[in-house]
Write a protein that holds these residues in place. Structure first.
Motif, mmCIF file in Angstrom:
data_model
loop_
_atom_site.group_PDB
_atom_site.id
_atom_site.type_symbol
_atom_site.label_atom_id
_atom_site.label_comp_id
_atom_site.label_asym_id
_atom_site.label_seq_id
_atom_site.Cartn_x
_atom_site.Cartn_y
_atom_site.Cartn_z
ATOM 1 N N ALA A 132 -10.546 11.157 -7.420
ATOM 2 C CA ALA A 132 -11.888 10.911 -7.961
ATOM 3 C C ALA A 132 -11.851 10.646 -9.461
ATOM 4 O O ALA A 132 -12.889 10.602 -10.105
ATOM 5 C CB ALA A 132 -12.800 12.101 -7.655
ATOM 6 N N GLY A 133 -10.648 10.498 -10.013
ATOM 7 C CA GLY A 133 -10.519 10.202 -11.433
ATOM 8 C C GLY A 133 -10.484 11.451 -12.288
ATOM 9 O O GLY A 133 -11.035 12.494 -11.937
ATOM 10 N N GLU A 134 -9.809 11.360 -13.423
ATOM 11 C CA GLU A 134 -9.728 12.436 -14.415
ATOM 12 C C GLU A 134 -9.195 13.736 -13.828
ATOM 13 O O GLU A 134 -9.648 14.828 -14.174
ATOM 14 C CB GLU A 134 -11.090 12.665 -15.071
ATOM 15 C CG GLU A 134 -11.609 11.447 -15.813
ATOM 16 C CD GLU A 134 -12.942 11.700 -16.498
ATOM 17 O OE1 GLU A 134 -13.622 12.683 -16.129
ATOM 18 O OE2 GLU A 134 -13.292 10.924 -17.387
ATOM 19 N N GLY A 135 -8.235 13.620 -12.896
ATOM 20 C CA GLY A 135 -7.608 14.809 -12.331
ATOM 21 C C GLY A 135 -8.375 15.480 -11.221
ATOM 22 O O GLY A 135 -7.950 16.529 -10.729
ATOM 23 N N SER A 136 -9.489 14.913 -10.803
ATOM 24 C CA SER A 136 -10.311 15.507 -9.746
ATOM 25 C C SER A 136 -10.055 14.832 -8.406
ATOM 26 O O SER A 136 -9.507 13.727 -8.328
ATOM 27 C CB SER A 136 -11.799 15.398 -10.094
ATOM 28 O OG SER A 136 -12.119 16.172 -11.224
ATOM 29 N N LEU A 137 -10.470 15.522 -7.346
ATOM 30 C CA LEU A 137 -10.390 15.001 -5.989
ATOM 31 C C LEU A 137 -11.775 14.974 -5.368
ATOM 32 O O LEU A 137 -12.622 15.809 -5.684
ATOM 33 C CB LEU A 137 -9.470 15.883 -5.139
ATOM 34 C CG LEU A 137 -8.003 15.948 -5.569
ATOM 35 C CD1 LEU A 137 -7.290 17.072 -4.823
ATOM 36 C CD2 LEU A 137 -7.309 14.622 -5.317
ATOM 37 N N ARG A 138 -11.990 14.017 -4.475
ATOM 38 C CA ARG A 138 -13.261 13.931 -3.753
ATOM 39 C C ARG A 138 -13.008 14.274 -2.289
ATOM 40 O O ARG A 138 -12.075 13.767 -1.668
ATOM 41 C CB ARG A 138 -13.862 12.533 -3.857
ATOM 42 C CG ARG A 138 -15.203 12.381 -3.100
ATOM 43 C CD ARG A 138 -15.801 11.004 -3.303
ATOM 44 N NE ARG A 138 -16.225 10.828 -4.692
ATOM 45 C CZ ARG A 138 -15.577 10.090 -5.590
ATOM 46 N NH1 ARG A 138 -14.454 9.463 -5.250
ATOM 47 N NH2 ARG A 138 -16.021 9.976 -6.820
ATOM 48 N N VAL A 139 -13.843 15.148 -1.741
ATOM 49 C CA VAL A 139 -13.723 15.535 -0.341
ATOM 50 C C VAL A 139 -14.273 14.416 0.527
ATOM 51 O O VAL A 139 -15.434 14.008 0.376
ATOM 52 C CB VAL A 139 -14.490 16.842 -0.059
ATOM 53 C CG1 VAL A 139 -14.348 17.234 1.407
ATOM 54 C CG2 VAL A 139 -14.007 17.957 -0.964
ATOM 55 N N THR A 140 -13.456 13.905 1.441
ATOM 56 C CA THR A 140 -13.915 12.877 2.373
ATOM 57 C C THR A 140 -14.085 13.419 3.785
ATOM 58 O O THR A 140 -14.776 12.812 4.602
ATOM 59 C CB THR A 140 -12.937 11.685 2.401
ATOM 60 O OG1 THR A 140 -11.632 12.150 2.770
ATOM 61 C CG2 THR A 140 -12.867 11.027 1.022
ATOM 62 N N ASN A 141 -13.463 14.561 4.074
ATOM 63 C CA ASN A 141 -13.636 15.200 5.378
ATOM 64 C C ASN A 141 -13.356 16.687 5.210
ATOM 65 O O ASN A 141 -12.257 17.064 4.807
ATOM 66 C CB ASN A 141 -12.672 14.596 6.406
ATOM 67 C CG ASN A 141 -12.975 15.045 7.822
ATOM 68 O OD1 ASN A 141 -13.535 16.117 8.057
ATOM 69 N ND2 ASN A 141 -12.609 14.222 8.801
ATOM 70 N N ILE A 142 -14.332 17.535 5.498
ATOM 71 C CA ILE A 142 -14.141 18.977 5.299
ATOM 72 C C ILE A 142 -13.284 19.603 6.391
ATOM 73 O O ILE A 142 -12.855 20.746 6.256
ATOM 74 C CB ILE A 142 -15.481 19.730 5.208
ATOM 75 C CG1 ILE A 142 -16.242 19.660 6.532
ATOM 76 C CG2 ILE A 142 -16.314 19.223 4.043
ATOM 77 C CD1 ILE A 142 -17.464 20.565 6.581
ATOM 78 N N GLY A 143 -13.029 18.852 7.464
ATOM 79 C CA GLY A 143 -12.174 19.380 8.507
ATOM 80 C C GLY A 143 -12.864 20.374 9.425
ATOM 81 O O GLY A 143 -14.089 20.487 9.451
#
Length: 732
Positions: free
Chosen positions: A664-675
């Protein structure tokens, strides 16, 4: 075959192909991870990780919990008690059999206290009798497994007063009653009636009242509120309520200066928009001005607010004692708008009670819709290691603030009634051993982890996925060794390295403290007390002191000199290490590695790959896991060098099955599936070798995920870790 049939078959094969592709992609993404599916626990006698014996036969058999020499003790036996606790049980668990099973599970994992954080009243202040009876049922179920209970029944987030309440006017049914409990006497009367109902109602099954039950260890007066937090302002508190405390402030000033005109002269005419001297009322400046400007008016405001807040806690304490409660009590647990100048005033207000409580979470910069209470797709977050002092916001300087940092105030026990390493941070697995080791080192008296939303191993037990789930392999799965380390003191308490004697008048004059709790300072600011010099106003003691030993603060009328030990042999910033005064634990925050080397507990936690071979006193550990936790603890209270029964516990990291993210940029992650269920755990790898002369005769049995024997796998002179082996029992 007609067209409809052909179309149906085509759609069927298309769906099968999509499912095969999705399954194949998911299987590929899960390579190197095993599904964690323990199954129902039969609670049999041959469970090697069952810590039920650490608890009393029934909670309270040693008497009500009391305080002696800065420790929680059983009042009848005088035996000191440390509480390894959870917030729970789950809200909807009202079946007696389910409560009993939950209690048995918690006792197995070393828990000896639960915190019930819930209201027992509605928006009009009426008692909910069914909830009161449920509370009694919980206490009695937990008591049967040697587990005590702590009650927290009031938080303004629980209570949005109905309109036109005669004892709490000014609300609209949606606005929470922020701070009003501290100063509104009519509200306080209603509040005490809630305690009366909870504590003195006979149980529907036992007929016993909670106030007579020594299994009720403690009461908290007010959750997460303070007159020194940002929420204390006329934008959050309705006008009828503000007028009450403004009038009280006016009366206080008149007593101090003879008149409000004299007070204004002392303040060089400094006014606020809500000042009404003709009506005997004086307003409050914003919190930022209070700690930033620290004018004469701000100093009087601080002195009044701490007196008002402290008086309420004292009143609550005396009222509950007169009611007949014999356990221990605390004021609140919140932070302040400024830890350096307002923090010590808040802590001072708590010291009229038996112990000092706090809250603290290790966050992961989670942002997006509903981020305050749930994990959902689309949110962003950052993986963050506590062992490296990673900042919450990626790219910032190291953050030396952490919820494990503890300070003892006025010789009273210290508790943390809510804490957690929040999900979905992959470094969450650092938490249990981190809490256990540093809690023991600092001689913390209660560590209460948030929150038990289920007693089953589920990634999403309810209708949403919460950020604090305890029933995960990386958290509850590490409780056995962690609870033993903390409750048994397998890591020794450290030397007292800092002792401050803070003058109360100076605090009211906003002089601040050189050891602010919950403060985040950058690398330069965090070491601005030169070695061998006296503390001066504005100085800040290196927060790494908390990772080396114990610290304490005394509030006195006279003040006095500070004791600051020589930290040069313990804190080595050049090499990014801090060693405990006992020599039993060492944190390499450059590598992100915690080493435990105590007589009855030895292991490593963090980046095991960069550690190479960890050569400890009684064993050596080698693993290529970039994030792993391998610990051996004695089960018979003997040093590992002679123990006849040892638990070897292993963990890496976990995630829900199907969990997916994207950058997600700048060291972050974006959740696309919580599982979804089940949990998946990264496979273990490595070896452990015991150095004892008899290591070749010590039998090693691999245990299943519930702690029951699977099979003997060799001897302790050479243990190869199984890819899915969390626990091993080592015996003569």
């Amino acid at each position: 075959m007609n067209v409809r049939t052909m179309l149906g078959v085509g759609i069927w094969w298309c769906i099968c192909g999509m499912l095969w592709a999705a399954t194949g992609a998911n299987a590929a993404s899960e390579a190197g991870w095993f599904a964690f599916t323990p199954g129902n626990d039969p609670f049999k006698a041959d469970c090697a990780i069952d810590l039920r014996s650490l608890n009393e036969h029934v909670a309270g058999e040693g008497g009500f919990i009391a305080v002696k020499d800065g420790q929680f003790v059983q009042s009848r036996t005088g035996k000191p008690v440390r509480f390894w606790a959870v917030n729970g049980p789950p809200d909807k668990m009202d079946d007696p059999a389910a409560l009993r099973r939950c209690a048995r599970m918690l006792a197995k994992y070393g828990v000896n206290l639960v915190r019930i954080h819930a209201p027992y009243y509605d928006a009009e202040g009426n008692i909910n009798s069914a909830k009161v009876q449920h509370a009694i049922d919980i206490v009695e179920a937990m008591q049967a497994e040697g587990i005590y209970t702590d009650f927290s029944i009031y938080w303004y987030g629980f209570f949005s007063p109905a309109p036109n309440l005669p004892w709490l006017p000014g609300y609209n049914g949606k606005q929470p009653a922020i701070a009003a409990l501290y100063f509104n006497p009519d509200f306080q009367k209603k509040y005490f009636s809630w305690w009366q109902a909870l504590l003195t109602t006979p149980g529907r099954r036992s007929g016993r009242r909670l106030i007579d039950n020594p299994a009720v260890a403690s009461l908290e007066f007010c959750n997460e509120d303070s007159c020194f937090f940002w929420t204390f302002s006329d934008s959050n508190i309705p006008d009828p309520q503000m007028r009450i405390i403004e009038t009280q402030f006016g009366t206080w000033l008149t007593k101090r200066y003879g008149s409000l005109d004299n007070a204004l002269k002392h303040w060089n005419g400094q006014r606020t928009k809500r000042d009404a001297p003709a009506e005997g009322r004086m307003g409050f400046r914003p919190m930022w001005n209070l700690f930033h400007d620290r004018t004469a008016r701000d100093q009087d405001t601080a002195a009044f607010l701490v007196e008002s807040q402290r008086n309420f806690y004292h009143q609550a304490y005396e009222t509950l004692r007169r009611m007949g409660f014999r356990g221990v009590m605390t004021g609140s647990n919140w932070t302040t708008a400024n830890p350096q100048y307002l923090g010590p005033l808040d802590k001072y207000s708590y010291t009229v009670c038996d112990y000092v409580d706090r809250h603290g979470y290790f966050g992961c910069d989670r942002k997006g819709p509903n981020a305050g209470w749930a994990i959902i797709s689309g949110q962003t977050y950052a993986d963050r290691s506590a062992l490296r002092f990673d900042p919450e916001k990626p790219g910032s300087s190291k953050d030396f603030n952490n919820p494990v940092i503890d300070i003892h105030y006025d010789g009273k026990p210290s508790a943390i009634s809510e804490t957690s390493f929040e999900r979905p941070n992959r470094y969450r697995s650092e938490g249990p051993l981190y809490y256990a080791c540093y809690g023991a080192l600092q001689d913390s008296n209660a560590i209460d982890q948030f929150a038990l939303d289920s007693d089953r191993w589920s990634a999403k037990p309810g209708y949403f996925m919460q950020p604090w789930t305890l029933m995960s392999p990386d958290t509850m799965g590490q409780f056995p060794a962690a609870a033993l380390i903390y409750r048994r003191g397998l890591v020794s308490a450290g030397d007292e390295l800092v002792q401050l004697n803070l003058k109360i008048a100076d605090l009211e004059h906003l002089a601040g403290t050189p050891m602010p709790q919950d403060a985040s300072f950058d690398v330069l600011r965090a070491k601005d007390v030169p070695q061998g010099t006296e503390l001066k106003p504005g100085n800040v003691i290196d927060p790494l002191v908390h990772f080396a030993g114990r610290t304490s603060v005394r509030f006195t009328a006279e003040g006095g000199p500070a004791k600051l030990a020589d930290l040069s042999l313990l804190v080595d910033r050049a090499h990014s290490t801090v060693t405990s005064s006992t020599g039993q634990i060492k944190l390499d925050f450059g590598k992100g590695l915690l080493t435990i080397n105590a007589p009855a507990a030895q292991g490593v936690s963090g980046d095991l790959k960069v550690a190479g071979t960890a050569d400890l006193k009684d064993l050596s550990i080698q693993s290529d896991l970039p994030l792993g936790h391998i610990i051996a603890v004695s089960l018979d209270d003997k040093p590992l060098t002679t123990s006849g029964k040892i638990l070897l516990q292993v963990m890496s990291e976990d995630k829900p099955d199907g969990w997916q993210t994207e950058p997600a940029g700048e060291g972050s992650l974006r959740v696309t599936n919580i599982g979804h269920d089940p949990w998946r755990v990264k496979e273990f790898a490595g070896s452990v070798k015991f150095k004892r002369a008899d290591a070749g005769t010590l039998k090693v049995t691999a245990l299943d995920w519930n702690g029951y024997p699977l099979k003997q796998i060799g001897t302790a002179d050479a243990i190869t870790l199984r890819p899915d082996g969390m626990y091993y029992l080592i015996v003569r």
